[in-house]
Design a protein around this motif. Structure first.
Motif, short mmCIF file in Angstrom:
data_model
loop_
_atom_site.label_atom_id
_atom_site.label_comp_id
_atom_site.label_asym_id
_atom_site.label_seq_id
_atom_site.Cartn_x
_atom_site.Cartn_y
_atom_site.Cartn_z
N TYR A 286 0.41 -1.48 0.02
CA TYR A 286 -0.16 -0.10 0.16
C TYR A 286 0.63 0.96 0.40
O TYR A 286 0.63 2.28 -0.65
N ASN A 287 2.15 1.42 0.40
CA ASN A 287 2.31 2.25 0.89
C ASN A 287 3.34 2.33 -0.26
O ASN A 287 3.40 3.98 -1.48
N GLU A 288 3.66 1.83 -1.24
CA GLU A 288 4.04 1.72 -2.66
C GLU A 288 3.06 2.15 -4.05
O GLU A 288 3.64 3.04 -4.57
N PHE A 289 2.09 1.29 -3.72
CA PHE A 289 0.68 1.90 -4.39
C PHE A 289 0.51 3.43 -3.89
O PHE A 289 0.19 3.96 -5.43
N LEU A 290 1.01 4.35 -2.62
CA LEU A 290 0.34 5.16 -3.04
C LEU A 290 1.48 6.46 -3.66
O LEU A 290 1.21 7.44 -4.06
N ARG A 291 2.78 5.63 -3.37
CA ARG A 291 4.26 6.62 -4.35
C ARG A 291 4.08 6.93 -5.59
O ARG A 291 4.16 7.38 -6.08
N ILE A 292 3.36 5.56 -6.36
CA ILE A 292 3.23 5.75 -7.80
C ILE A 292 1.71 5.88 -7.79
O ILE A 292 1.66 6.65 -9.09
N ALA A 293 0.79 5.89 -7.00
CA ALA A 293 -0.55 6.39 -7.50
C ALA A 293 -0.58 7.54 -7.44
O ALA A 293 -1.89 8.88 -8.82
N ARG A 294 0.10 8.91 -6.81
CA ARG A 294 0.54 10.38 -6.79
C ARG A 294 0.68 11.03 -8.00
O ARG A 294 1.02 12.58 -8.89
N LYS A 295 1.02 9.50 -9.14
CA LYS A 295 1.82 10.36 -10.09
C LYS A 295 0.70 9.89 -11.49
O LYS A 295 0.78 10.50 -12.29
N LYS A 296 0.78 8.44 -11.20
CA LYS A 296 -0.56 7.66 -11.93
C LYS A 296 -1.91 7.19 -11.69
O LYS A 296 -1.47 6.66 -10.14
N GLU A 297 -2.54 6.18 -12.32
CA GLU A 297 -3.48 5.52 -12.01
C GLU A 297 -2.29 3.92 -12.54
O GLU A 297 -2.01 3.59 -12.97
N VAL A 298 -3.33 3.33 -11.23
CA VAL A 298 -2.20 2.04 -11.55
C VAL A 298 -3.14 1.14 -11.22
O VAL A 298 -4.67 0.86 -11.37
N GLY A 299 -2.61 0.70 -12.85
CA GLY A 299 -3.60 -0.66 -13.23
C GLY A 299 -2.76 -2.25 -13.03
O GLY A 299 -1.84 -2.50 -12.21
N PRO A 300 -3.65 -3.63 -13.16
CA PRO A 300 -3.74 -4.82 -12.96
C PRO A 300 -1.38 -4.98 -12.75
O PRO A 300 -1.49 -4.57 -12.11
N LYS A 301 -1.16 -4.28 -14.57
CA LYS A 301 0.43 -4.94 -14.77
C LYS A 301 1.06 -3.97 -13.47
O LYS A 301 2.24 -4.50 -12.91
N ASP A 302 -0.04 -2.79 -13.28
CA ASP A 302 1.52 -2.28 -12.08
C ASP A 302 1.52 -2.82 -10.93
O ASP A 302 2.39 -2.29 -10.20
#
Length: 469
Positions: free
Chosen positions: A323-339
């Protein structure tokens, strides 16, 4: 006019079994409490590891005008993690909860009175030394031996407690009795003159609001409240009394009276399982199979369900890391299944390696059968495997299987370019299934085959670690 300090303990006292508050709902409740202008917001002890720590870190920037207090039982093993977690708040506090009645000391704490006093002194002193404000809550204080209660208060204040809370946990005292109890303590325990006296009233007899007012008039300065939790002093009731009778009683508070009714009702709905619009608007549907996207607005429960949809079974600690890593990525872009696959491979179950890739040689072409020779170090010792396969990747993976002496089901293999140009870096995700459970590994290299091998070894190491531990 005497100002009553209001400390709300909703997140501390709500039953984790009967109440199903999610990560985002807890955050929204804290935002509501901040708008209500309560002085102190209390949270539960850090019994769930990293997920509780993450909650405190998330709440810290939301409570800059409030004291953020984290409860802690009289358990020195939780001291370090609690200090580190709450220290990020603008106004941090740790609420040390110590049993002082004979029943609670024997059956909940399993300590003799002398040992309880010793632990009160050592724990409070350690928190003070860390630069954190300390509150000492004396559980079941109204049923404690008076001499021992006085000794516990004195030991806590001398060790550095700035707030002392007297808890009527049994809830058997009437307002007049509790008022006399508080007055007697203030008169006979000199140490209380050096601390803020706080009271936590039970609503067992449905008289908690009257008991709270009686305690304030007897000299208490802080009152504990909760919203939507049976048996606790309701914040709304205390606010109503101060609004209607405050001038007459010469009592006031910093509560936001204009928004009180609406915000309290919304918190009650959340705690009881009903979802008002204010708490529901950002709760997205659980992603299913297909081209779904996740954003930074999605909470940990949604990410957990999405990860499960992908086939992973993560521990609570691994889910926090994801979840921590997801939040870091999601602040820049939407996150799909491969992400999300890549995030799980990167963040979940990071383990000390059993196998380390040393070298590999691949022979491949359109007129020869692909072969692979892979050399690895297993706990410092060199091991190697050789195999033929249907293409270089298949040959490399089979050579690793020959080396480790077992077949691992390849569930998925992905390779993508993460940079541009002829020297582009390749990122690979490998998903292996062992005993029905899915493990993912990630590898990066300028060689796409090397990236695939590194990802396979990363997943293999996770399987070995879990099986050996």
């Amino acid at each position: 006019m005497k100002r009553a300090v209001v400390a709300d303990a909703t997140l501390r006292v709500c039953d984790p079994v009967a109440c199903t508050l999610g990560f985002k709902e807890k955050i929204e409740i804290v935002k509501h409490l901040d708008r209500l202008c309560v002085d102190v917001i209390e949270t539960a002890p850090l019994l769930n590891g990293k997920s509780d720590v993450l909650l405190l870190h998330t709440l810290a920037p939301l409570t800059e005008k409030r004291v953020l207090s984290c409860a802690m039982p009289l358990d020195e093993s939780l001291l370090e993690i609690t200090v580190q977690a709450v220290s990020k708040a603008a106004h941090p506090r740790i609420n040390v909860i110590a049993p002082v009645s004979t029943v609670q000391m024997e059956y909940h704490c399993h300590r003799k009175p002398e040992a309880v006093l010793e632990h009160i002194g050592s724990v409070v002193a350690a928190i003070k030394a860390a630069g954190i404000e300390v509150e000492l809550s004396l559980a079941d204080a109204t049923r404690a031996e008076r001499e021992f209660l006085a000794a516990a208060v004195t030991r806590g204040v001398e060790a550095g407690a700035k707030i002392v809370t007297i808890c009527d946990s049994a809830g058997l005292m009437l307002p007049g009795e509790l008022s006399d109890f508080i007055s007697d303590l203030k008169a006979n325990v000199p140490a209380l003159s050096r601390a803020v006296l706080s009271v936590e009233c039970s609503d067992e007899l449905h008289m908690a609001p009257a008991c709270a007012v009686a305690c304030l008039r007897a000299g208490a300065e802080q009152i504990k409240t909760a919203v939507g939790v049976p048996g606790q002093l309701p914040l709304g009731s205390l606010a109503d009394i101060l609004r209607v009778k405050g001038a007459e009683l010469k009592l006031t508070s910093g509560l936001n009276r204009t928004a009180c009714e609406k915000l309290v009702r919304e918190i009650e709905d959340a705690v009881s399982g009903r979802r008002p619009a204010a708490l529901e608007k950002s709760a997205p549907a659980v992603p299913g199979h297909g081209d779904w996207k996740l954003s930074a607005a999605d909470d940990m429960s949604v990410i957990g369900k999405a990860v499960k949809k992908l086939g992973y079974e993560l521990s609570a600690d691994d889910l926090v890391s994801v979840y921590n890593e997801f939040l870091r990525i999601a602040r820049k872009k939407e996150v799909g299944p491969k992400d999300l696959d890549a995030i799980v491979a990167t963040a979940a179950m990071q383990v000390p390696p059993t196998y380390t890739l040393k070298s590999f040689v691949i022979n491949s072409g359109n007129i020869i059968t692909s072969t692979a020779h892979v050399v690895m170090l297993k706990n410092g010792e060199e091991v190697q495997g050789f195999s033929m396969g249907d293409g270089p990747i298949d040959a490399a993976f089979l050579s690793i299987e020959n080396m480790v002496g077992r077949h691992l089901e390849l569930d998925d293999f992905q390779i993508t370019a993460v940079t541009e140009g002829r020297e582009a870096m390749g990122s690979s995700i490998v998903k292996l299934r062992s005993n029905g459970k899915l493990y993912s590994g990630k590898g990066i290299s300028t060689d796409v085959i090397g990236a695939g091998i590194r990802a396979y070894v990363d997943a293999l190491n996770k399987i070995c670690y879990e099986e050996n531990n």
